[in-house]
Design a protein around this motif. Structure first.
Motif, PDB file in Angstrom:
ATOM      1  N   PHE A   1       0.825  -1.209   0.000  1.00  0.00           N
ATOM      2  CA  PHE A   1       0.000   0.000   0.000  1.00  0.00           C
ATOM      3  C   PHE A   1       0.865   1.268   0.000  1.00  0.00           C
ATOM      4  O   PHE A   1       0.349   2.365   0.046  1.00  0.00           O
TER       5      PHE A   1
ATOM      6  N   GLY B   1       1.957   5.120   3.863  1.00  0.00           N
ATOM      7  CA  GLY B   1       0.548   4.764   3.803  1.00  0.00           C
ATOM      8  C   GLY B   1       0.027   4.207   5.110  1.00  0.00           C
ATOM      9  O   GLY B   1      -0.781   3.300   5.141  1.00  0.00           O
ATOM     10  N   ASN B   2       0.532   4.755   6.222  1.00  0.00           N
ATOM     11  CA  ASN B   2       0.130   4.311   7.548  1.00  0.00           C
ATOM     12  C   ASN B   2      -0.222   5.562   8.341  1.00  0.00           C
ATOM     13  O   ASN B   2       0.449   6.586   8.209  1.00  0.00           O
ATOM     14  N   LYS B   3      -1.268   5.484   9.172  1.00  0.00           N
ATOM     15  CA  LYS B   3      -1.707   6.711   9.858  1.00  0.00           C
ATOM     16  C   LYS B   3      -0.666   7.221  10.840  1.00  0.00           C
ATOM     17  O   LYS B   3      -0.437   8.430  10.951  1.00  0.00           O
ATOM     18  N   TYR B   4      -0.031   6.323  11.552  1.00  0.00           N
ATOM     19  CA  TYR B   4       1.027   6.749  12.487  1.00  0.00           C
ATOM     20  C   TYR B   4       2.163   7.431  11.731  1.00  0.00           C
ATOM     21  O   TYR B   4       2.697   8.454  12.170  1.00  0.00           O
TER      22      TYR B   4
ATOM     23  N   GLU C   1       6.516   1.646   9.287  1.00  0.00           N
ATOM     24  CA  GLU C   1       6.393   0.578   8.295  1.00  0.00           C
ATOM     25  C   GLU C   1       7.741   0.111   7.750  1.00  0.00           C
ATOM     26  O   GLU C   1       7.778  -0.752   6.891  1.00  0.00           O
TER      27      GLU C   1
ATOM     28  N   MET D   1      -0.670  -6.078   5.865  1.00  0.00           N
ATOM     29  CA  MET D   1      -1.611  -5.019   6.267  1.00  0.00           C
ATOM     30  C   MET D   1      -0.847  -3.869   6.914  1.00  0.00           C
ATOM     31  O   MET D   1       0.201  -4.090   7.502  1.00  0.00           O
ATOM     32  N   PRO D   2      -1.370  -2.630   6.807  1.00  0.00           N
ATOM     33  CA  PRO D   2      -0.726  -1.525   7.522  1.00  0.00           C
ATOM     34  C   PRO D   2      -0.754  -1.792   9.018  1.00  0.00           C
ATOM     35  O   PRO D   2      -1.736  -2.343   9.524  1.00  0.00           O
ATOM     36  N   TYR D   3       0.309  -1.424   9.707  1.00  0.00           N
ATOM     37  CA  TYR D   3       0.385  -1.667  11.152  1.00  0.00           C
ATOM     38  C   TYR D   3      -0.532  -0.717  11.903  1.00  0.00           C
ATOM     39  O   TYR D   3      -0.434   0.500  11.738  1.00  0.00           O
ATOM     40  N   GLU D   4      -1.422  -1.271  12.697  1.00  0.00           N
ATOM     41  CA  GLU D   4      -2.263  -0.402  13.511  1.00  0.00           C
ATOM     42  C   GLU D   4      -2.484  -1.060  14.868  1.00  0.00           C
ATOM     43  O   GLU D   4      -3.613  -1.305  15.277  1.00  0.00           O
TER      44      GLU D   4
ATOM     45  N   PRO E   1      -6.960  -2.352  10.139  1.00  0.00           N
ATOM     46  CA  PRO E   1      -6.971  -0.905   9.884  1.00  0.00           C
ATOM     47  C   PRO E   1      -8.332  -0.410   9.408  1.00  0.00           C
ATOM     48  O   PRO E   1      -9.041  -1.101   8.669  1.00  0.00           O
ATOM     49  N   ILE E   2      -8.689   0.793   9.868  1.00  0.00           N
ATOM     50  CA  ILE E   2      -9.955   1.405   9.464  1.00  0.00           C
ATOM     51  C   ILE E   2      -9.643   2.497   8.464  1.00  0.00           C
ATOM     52  O   ILE E   2      -8.968   3.474   8.793  1.00  0.00           O
ATOM     53  N   GLY E   3     -10.101   2.375   7.241  1.00  0.00           N
ATOM     54  CA  GLY E   3      -9.833   3.361   6.206  1.00  0.00           C
ATOM     55  C   GLY E   3      -8.361   3.358   5.848  1.00  0.00           C
ATOM     56  O   GLY E   3      -7.588   2.546   6.356  1.00  0.00           O
ATOM     57  N   ASP E   4      -7.949   4.231   4.952  1.00  0.00           N
ATOM     58  CA  ASP E   4      -6.519   4.295   4.640  1.00  0.00           C
ATOM     59  C   ASP E   4      -5.920   5.586   5.179  1.00  0.00           C
ATOM     60  O   ASP E   4      -6.599   6.390   5.810  1.00  0.00           O
TER      61      ASP E   4
END
Lengths: 317, 118
Positions: free
Chosen positions: A70, A131-134, A221, B40-43, B48-51
């Motif tokens: 992503f 592409g990661n929120k953090y 990431e 998957m993105p790390y959360e 993960p919720i949304g991008d």
């Protein structure tokens, strides 16, 4: 031809030295932190745990190095390289001793400021491309923090430039033979050190990474040596800021008895240890406190410092 | 003058080589065993919720704009500082006026609340 061969040799030496110091710092930092926190630190691999660096290198090199599906692939791979390259490039202008140094540039200070501005791209790219929120939050914080403190860093150096009348770091060191600039430019020194800590986002100003809230911030990431490169970049940055503090405010290679290069290295090591002590001592501020402190305290103080320096220089004729 | 930049070119090429080499080595030496969960993105272990391409605080843009304004103003200080010993009194008065304008700008930004993070 001989001239060219010589400069290539010096460049190789300086780069090898910088990377070796950065690698060694991983061990030094862990041992010193352990000392100040009353524990042992890494002491198993080799004498005093010195080979820990090698063990870590082998481990991190053979780890799975993935590019997330992503992520923005090209930018994701580019980001860790930028931070290492810009930090290494700045070493070009450091005068280590009379006659020892990569280049004698008459715009040396400007070159350093330009390179440290480019460093912002690394963390902003890394945070956005992951592409990661953090990561996104970490990258945004890093960009805002580094941009803000860039302003004060540039301003704090103006006093030194007025006193030395040059951007050339060699001329600045030679101008300090009678008195180190840390005395007339004490405020400038304090501002430069604070801004330097914020520029390299070291603790206590490591909000872009803040592991208690953002996991690892902009490098969440990353894995393998791409992750490691952010740390190599950070340690090279610490070495660079320490070397610059010594050059600009503590007389560079000037000192009695011992040869100049030894003085330079001694002083630089002292400031590297100070950076680690800062990490061991201070808690992390909130992000709004960090930026508020910058714009509301550091900026007026550094402007005042500039005016006072100007006035004093004028009065002394 | 141009040849004094030769070492800069050398150090640029060499450090770029180092940067590329480390990235390449890491890609070559590391093993690659992807799995669905790993991709998957790390959360923090949650799905993960949304991008991550979402809206973020406008304060970051404001800080960026402040940086541009103040940094450009500070660029004018560099040439001034370097020839200050020739300008002397004239330079000092000029700079007093310039810094006063800068300070007014800062006070305005401060009063408008651009430095507050609520």
């Amino acid at each position: 031809m001989c001239e060219a061969a010589r400069s290539i040799l010096v460049v190789v030496g300086v780069l090898a030295g910088a990377i070796a110091i950065a690698a060694g710092l991983i061990w030094v930092e862990r041992r010193l932190l352990a000392l100040w926190q009353d524990r042992l630190g890494p002491n198993r691999v080799g004498p005093f745990g010195l080979l820990q660096v090698m063990a870590d290198m082998i481990k991190i090199m053979t780890k799975e190095d993935w590019v997330p599906p992503f992520a923005d692939r090209a930018v994701f791979v580019l980001a860790p390289a930028i931070i290492v390259v810009t930090a290494l490039l700045s070493f070009a202008i450091i005068p280590f001793a009379p006659g020892i140094g990569v280049v004698d540039l008459n715009v040396g200070l400007l070159f350093f400021l330009a390179m440290s501005s480019l460093g912002v791209y690394s963390v902003a790219f890394a945070g956005w491309a992951s592409g990661n929120k953090y990561s996104l939050l970490g990258g945004l914080r890093a960009a805002a923090q580094m941009l803000s403190y860039e302003v004060f860093m540039g301003l704090s150096l103006m006093g030194v430039v007025i006193l030395a009348g040059s951007f050339n770091l060699r001329t600045i060191v030679e101008a300090q033979e009678d008195m180190w600039f840390c005395i007339p430019q004490f405020l400038g020194l304090v501002i430069f050190v604070i801004a330097g800590v914020a520029e390299t986002h070291r603790l206590p100003f490591d909000l872009p990474e803040a592991e208690t809230e953002l996991v690892a911030g902009y490098h969440t990431e990353y894995s393998g040596m791409k992750f490691g490169m952010f740390f190599v970049g950070e340690y090279i940055g610490v070495t660079l800021i320490s070397a610059l503090v010594v050059t600009l405010f503590f007389g560079g290679w000037n000192g009695p008895v011992l040869p100049p290069i030894v003085w330079f290295l001694l002083k630089t090591s002292l400031f590297i240890c100070l950076f680690i002590l800062l990490r061991a001592t201070f808690p992390r501020p909130r992000f709004d406190q960090l930026l508020g402190f910058g714009w509301k305290v550091m900026l007026p103080v550094s402007l005042a410092n500039l005016l006072v320096t100007g006035a004093v220089t004028l009065a002394r004729g | 003058m141009a040849e004094s930049y030769f070492p800069i070119m050398v150090i640029l090429l060499l450090s770029a080589f180092i940067g590329v080499a480390i990235v390449a080595l890491s890609t070559l030496l590391g093993r690659n065993r992807p799995s669905e969960v790993k991709l998957m993105p790390y959360e923090c272990g949650m799905d993960p919720i949304g991008d991550a391409r979402r809206r973020f605080s406008v304060r970051f843009f404001l800080t960026g704009m402040l940086f541009i304004i103040f940094d450009i103003e500070i660029i004018f200080l560099y040439p001034w500082a370097i020839i200050y010993d020739k300008l002397m009194f004239f330079g000092f008065v000029e700079m007093l006026i310039f810094v006063a304008i800068l300070a007014v700008g800062l006070a305005h930004v401060w009063k408008k609340g651009a430095l507050e993070w609520e």
